[in-house]
Design a protein around this motif. Sequence first.
Motif, PDB file in Angstrom:
ATOM      1  N   VAL A 118      29.483  32.699  31.362  1.00  0.00           N
ATOM      2  CA  VAL A 118      29.669  31.899  32.575  1.00  0.00           C
ATOM      3  C   VAL A 118      31.030  32.198  33.193  1.00  0.00           C
ATOM      4  O   VAL A 118      31.147  32.451  34.396  1.00  0.00           O
ATOM      5  N   ALA A 119      32.063  32.215  32.349  1.00  0.00           N
ATOM      6  CA  ALA A 119      33.411  32.456  32.860  1.00  0.00           C
ATOM      7  C   ALA A 119      33.492  33.833  33.505  1.00  0.00           C
ATOM      8  O   ALA A 119      34.078  34.001  34.586  1.00  0.00           O
ATOM      9  N   GLN A 120      32.878  34.820  32.859  1.00  0.00           N
ATOM     10  CA  GLN A 120      32.903  36.178  33.423  1.00  0.00           C
ATOM     11  C   GLN A 120      32.255  36.198  34.807  1.00  0.00           C
ATOM     12  O   GLN A 120      32.766  36.840  35.721  1.00  0.00           O
ATOM     13  N   HIS A 121      31.163  35.463  34.939  1.00  0.00           N
ATOM     14  CA  HIS A 121      30.476  35.404  36.234  1.00  0.00           C
ATOM     15  C   HIS A 121      31.429  34.937  37.329  1.00  0.00           C
ATOM     16  O   HIS A 121      31.489  35.517  38.406  1.00  0.00           O
ATOM     17  N   TYR A 122      32.186  33.884  37.029  1.00  0.00           N
ATOM     18  CA  TYR A 122      33.067  33.344  38.070  1.00  0.00           C
ATOM     19  C   TYR A 122      34.331  34.183  38.251  1.00  0.00           C
ATOM     20  O   TYR A 122      34.871  34.259  39.352  1.00  0.00           O
ATOM     21  N   ILE A 123      34.768  34.823  37.190  1.00  0.00           N
ATOM     22  CA  ILE A 123      35.907  35.741  37.335  1.00  0.00           C
ATOM     23  C   ILE A 123      35.498  36.888  38.260  1.00  0.00           C
ATOM     24  O   ILE A 123      36.247  37.288  39.156  1.00  0.00           O
ATOM     25  N   ASP A 124      34.281  37.388  38.059  1.00  0.00           N
ATOM     26  CA  ASP A 124      33.782  38.450  38.942  1.00  0.00           C
ATOM     27  C   ASP A 124      33.659  37.934  40.374  1.00  0.00           C
ATOM     28  O   ASP A 124      34.020  38.610  41.328  1.00  0.00           O
ATOM     29  N   LEU A 125      33.130  36.712  40.492  1.00  0.00           N
ATOM     30  CA  LEU A 125      32.892  36.137  41.820  1.00  0.00           C
ATOM     31  C   LEU A 125      34.178  36.040  42.631  1.00  0.00           C
ATOM     32  O   LEU A 125      34.198  36.310  43.828  1.00  0.00           O
ATOM     33  N   VAL A 126      35.265  35.645  41.992  1.00  0.00           N
ATOM     34  CA  VAL A 126      36.515  35.510  42.734  1.00  0.00           C
ATOM     35  C   VAL A 126      37.278  36.832  42.811  1.00  0.00           C
ATOM     36  O   VAL A 126      38.381  36.882  43.350  1.00  0.00           O
ATOM     37  N   GLY A 127      36.687  37.890  42.261  1.00  0.00           N
ATOM     38  CA  GLY A 127      37.291  39.208  42.414  1.00  0.00           C
ATOM     39  C   GLY A 127      38.426  39.501  41.451  1.00  0.00           C
ATOM     40  O   GLY A 127      39.364  40.210  41.781  1.00  0.00           O
ATOM     41  N   LEU A 128      38.345  38.957  40.231  1.00  0.00           N
ATOM     42  CA  LEU A 128      39.416  39.217  39.265  1.00  0.00           C
ATOM     43  C   LEU A 128      38.936  40.062  38.083  1.00  0.00           C
ATOM     44  O   LEU A 128      39.584  40.089  37.032  1.00  0.00           O
ATOM     45  N   THR A 129      37.817  40.756  38.282  1.00  0.00           N
ATOM     46  CA  THR A 129      37.312  41.622  37.223  1.00  0.00           C
ATOM     47  C   THR A 129      38.414  42.586  36.781  1.00  0.00           C
ATOM     48  O   THR A 129      39.084  43.177  37.625  1.00  0.00           O
ATOM     49  N   GLY A 130      38.597  42.705  35.484  1.00  0.00           N
ATOM     50  CA  GLY A 130      39.637  43.596  34.967  1.00  0.00           C
ATOM     51  C   GLY A 130      40.919  42.866  34.618  1.00  0.00           C
ATOM     52  O   GLY A 130      41.787  43.415  33.954  1.00  0.00           O
ATOM     53  N   PHE A 131      41.040  41.607  35.052  1.00  0.00           N
ATOM     54  CA  PHE A 131      42.268  40.849  34.752  1.00  0.00           C
ATOM     55  C   PHE A 131      42.014  39.753  33.725  1.00  0.00           C
ATOM     56  O   PHE A 131      42.820  38.840  33.579  1.00  0.00           O
ATOM     57  N   GLU A 132      40.876  39.842  33.006  1.00  0.00           N
ATOM     58  CA  GLU A 132      40.494  38.776  32.076  1.00  0.00           C
ATOM     59  C   GLU A 132      41.590  38.480  31.067  1.00  0.00           C
ATOM     60  O   GLU A 132      41.798  37.333  30.676  1.00  0.00           O
ATOM     61  N   ASN A 133      42.281  39.529  30.608  1.00  0.00           N
ATOM     62  CA  ASN A 133      43.253  39.315  29.532  1.00  0.00           C
ATOM     63  C   ASN A 133      44.689  39.183  30.014  1.00  0.00           C
ATOM     64  O   ASN A 133      45.614  39.177  29.220  1.00  0.00           O
ATOM     65  N   ALA A 134      44.861  39.076  31.331  1.00  0.00           N
ATOM     66  CA  ALA A 134      46.220  38.909  31.856  1.00  0.00           C
ATOM     67  C   ALA A 134      46.646  37.456  31.696  1.00  0.00           C
ATOM     68  O   ALA A 134      45.810  36.546  31.671  1.00  0.00           O
ATOM     69  N   TYR A 135      47.944  37.242  31.562  1.00  0.00           N
ATOM     70  CA  TYR A 135      48.485  35.884  31.553  1.00  0.00           C
ATOM     71  C   TYR A 135      48.898  35.509  32.980  1.00  0.00           C
ATOM     72  O   TYR A 135      49.238  36.392  33.778  1.00  0.00           O
ATOM     73  N   PRO A 136      48.869  34.208  33.307  1.00  0.00           N
ATOM     74  CA  PRO A 136      49.180  33.794  34.683  1.00  0.00           C
ATOM     75  C   PRO A 136      50.476  34.388  35.243  1.00  0.00           C
ATOM     76  O   PRO A 136      50.519  34.768  36.412  1.00  0.00           O
ATOM     77  N   HIS A 137      51.518  34.501  34.411  1.00  0.00           N
ATOM     78  CA  HIS A 137      52.783  35.003  34.972  1.00  0.00           C
ATOM     79  C   HIS A 137      52.696  36.462  35.398  1.00  0.00           C
ATOM     80  O   HIS A 137      53.596  36.966  36.061  1.00  0.00           O
ATOM     81  N   GLN A 138      51.615  37.123  34.997  1.00  0.00           N
ATOM     82  CA  GLN A 138      51.462  38.524  35.401  1.00  0.00           C
ATOM     83  C   GLN A 138      50.687  38.658  36.705  1.00  0.00           C
ATOM     84  O   GLN A 138      50.460  39.769  37.179  1.00  0.00           O
ATOM     85  N   LEU A 139      50.260  37.533  37.285  1.00  0.00           N
ATOM     86  CA  LEU A 139      49.431  37.582  38.485  1.00  0.00           C
ATOM     87  C   LEU A 139      50.229  37.199  39.728  1.00  0.00           C
ATOM     88  O   LEU A 139      51.213  36.478  39.655  1.00  0.00           O
ATOM     89  N   SER A 140      49.748  37.667  40.884  1.00  0.00           N
ATOM     90  CA  SER A 140      50.357  37.259  42.149  1.00  0.00           C
ATOM     91  C   SER A 140      49.871  35.858  42.513  1.00  0.00           C
ATOM     92  O   SER A 140      48.931  35.339  41.911  1.00  0.00           O
ATOM     93  N   GLY A 141      50.516  35.253  43.515  1.00  0.00           N
ATOM     94  CA  GLY A 141      50.139  33.906  43.929  1.00  0.00           C
ATOM     95  C   GLY A 141      48.667  33.795  44.294  1.00  0.00           C
ATOM     96  O   GLY A 141      47.979  32.859  43.882  1.00  0.00           O
ATOM     97  N   GLY A 142      48.172  34.756  45.064  1.00  0.00           N
ATOM     98  CA  GLY A 142      46.774  34.718  45.482  1.00  0.00           C
ATOM     99  C   GLY A 142      45.825  34.852  44.295  1.00  0.00           C
ATOM    100  O   GLY A 142      44.788  34.199  44.234  1.00  0.00           O
ATOM    101  N   MET A 143      46.218  35.697  43.336  1.00  0.00           N
ATOM    102  CA  MET A 143      45.362  35.883  42.161  1.00  0.00           C
ATOM    103  C   MET A 143      45.334  34.620  41.315  1.00  0.00           C
ATOM    104  O   MET A 143      44.286  34.233  40.786  1.00  0.00           O
ATOM    105  N   LYS A 144      46.470  33.960  41.177  1.00  0.00           N
ATOM    106  CA  LYS A 144      46.500  32.708  40.419  1.00  0.00           C
ATOM    107  C   LYS A 144      45.565  31.693  41.053  1.00  0.00           C
ATOM    108  O   LYS A 144      44.840  30.971  40.383  1.00  0.00           O
ATOM    109  N   GLN A 145      45.622  31.648  42.396  1.00  0.00           N
ATOM    110  CA  GLN A 145      44.776  30.723  43.133  1.00  0.00           C
ATOM    111  C   GLN A 145      43.305  30.998  42.826  1.00  0.00           C
ATOM    112  O   GLN A 145      42.501  30.080  42.675  1.00  0.00           O
ATOM    113  N   ARG A 146      42.951  32.292  42.718  1.00  0.00           N
ATOM    114  CA  ARG A 146      41.566  32.654  42.405  1.00  0.00           C
ATOM    115  C   ARG A 146      41.177  32.166  41.019  1.00  0.00           C
ATOM    116  O   ARG A 146      40.039  31.739  40.805  1.00  0.00           O
TER     117      ARG A 146
END
Lengths: 254, 261
Positions: A118-146
């Motif tokens: 289920v989580a993968q489905h929504y990660i894909d939906l918001v366009g974050l495929t490939g960032f599953e194992n990133a920590y929030p501090h490694q993401l940009s503001g827009g990506m965190k929002q996603r």
Amino acid sequence: MDALKKCLEVEHISKTFYNNKGYFTAIDDVSFDVHEGEFLVLLGPGHCGKTVLLNILAGLEEKSGGRVLYKGQEINGVNEEMSMVFQLLSLMPFKTVMENVELPLKFRGMDKKQRREVAQHYIDLVGLTGFENAYPHQLSGGMKQRVGIARAYSVHPEILIMDEPFGQLDAQTRYLMQQEILRIWQEEKRTVIFVTNNIEEACYLGDRIILLSSCPATVKEIFDMSALAKPRDIVSREFLEIRSKISDQTDLSM
Amino acid sequence: MFTANKKKSILYRLLMMVLSVSSVILLLAAYRAVALANPLLLPSFDQIGERFVKLFTTPIKGVPLTAHVIASLRRVLIAMGFAWVLGILFGFSIGWSRTLNAIFGTIFELFRPIPPIAWIPIVIMWFGVGEFPKELIVFIGSVIPVVVNTRSGVMYVEKQYTDVARAFGASRFQMLKEVVLPSAIPSIFAGLRTSVSTGWTVVLAAEMLAADRGVGALVMRGWMGNDMALVLISISVIAIIGAILSFTLIKLEKVVCPWMH
Ligand SMILES: Nc1ncnc2c1ncn2[C@@H]1O[C@H](COP(=O)(O)OP(=O)(O)OP(=O)(O)O)[C@@H](O)[C@H]1O
Ligand SMILES: [Mg+2]
């Protein structure tokens, strides 16, 4: 679509805070309905009590008066049918993107394999495929929002509450995210209550706009935007007309 | 003088390295100068080297230097193991439950300001001069920072995180496991870091007062025998081991908290 079926009824909500300096009324007799499947925007100036109101709807804050009905039934406290994208984002810094998105499912006792899916489905939906194992501090503001949006969607809520989700973003990213949220909303039909203090954002996204006054928050006016088809052209004549009509009504501080 | 982007340049880093190496060399040179001018004040490098070799050929109290180091380390590690486990559990309990904090928190606050070394006489009077009393004193010294930091880490978990957990229907136990514990970890580690340095300090003090073995006993022996070289060697060993302990902990923290940069 049965657009006028009431999903949530907010009746005479008020909220007064008491502290050692006295009392402070943040919300004063706010009532409105939320229709099933609509994209409802609450538009209000800064510090008018929007977050407090949403926290009351989500059951995180006690109300001083009034009641909230979900499909005709009075609700109190946290409700399984509602989910929230927080203004502060509130991603757990110690969890990866995947762990953040699947956290609500974990709380609901879903087994690991299923919640991964289920989580993968929504990660894909918001366009974050490939960032599953990133920590929030490694993401940009827009990506965190996603991530916050994927997390809120993961529990299949009936109603999705979004508290100024794009408030911290730069204009460019903000515009992009507005288009994204419309795309996601069209793919995963849910009732959305979206809070903002930005008139253009409200006009771009809302099926209806509920205009709130400055503190204490009261309902000033309700605008029906369903005549304008989405996606909307923000420089079209109709758009600009309704936009200036709303801005004439708003309090100065916006 | 140096702008932010110059800081990253190789030249800058090289300069910094040269600076820190030359400061150490300067310190050693200053030491040598003093030792030459007044041999009574500081032993020469040659004397220290000889003394170091002698530590292995003619052992003090029947054991070589390594055995003294191991004796001290053993006391610290045993005591600290207990201090970490019990301190984290106790800190967590009083941070999490208001009732437990009301019952035990106040008592803890009463004992907290007593310096660990002040317990030495009582503990020796009760338990003599064996291993257990020394470990107990180290335990008392190193458990306090663990409790203090764990408790505040648990108590002051950010409301925005607990709000998320509440909104998504977390049970009390889930809240503890998924939100409170991980967000308290940095604070717990701060406590562990303090406990390592306190523990190491306290074991030396305890050994100086009453022990045949241990680095603290060596310092004492050097002092009593007017053997300055031995004192200096012991102090260097203390510094090196202290540095190794805190370095290990920093590495451990990186493994346990991969999200910290
Ligand atoms: N726990 C509280 N105790 C006292 N006052 C509070 C509390 N929470 C909020 N307030 C007050 O209520 C008012 C409304 O706060 P709220 O966070 O809802 O504003 P907002 O409309 O969400 O503002 P923003 O657009 O900046 O997010 C503020 O003046 C705030 O100081
Ligand atoms: Mg707000």
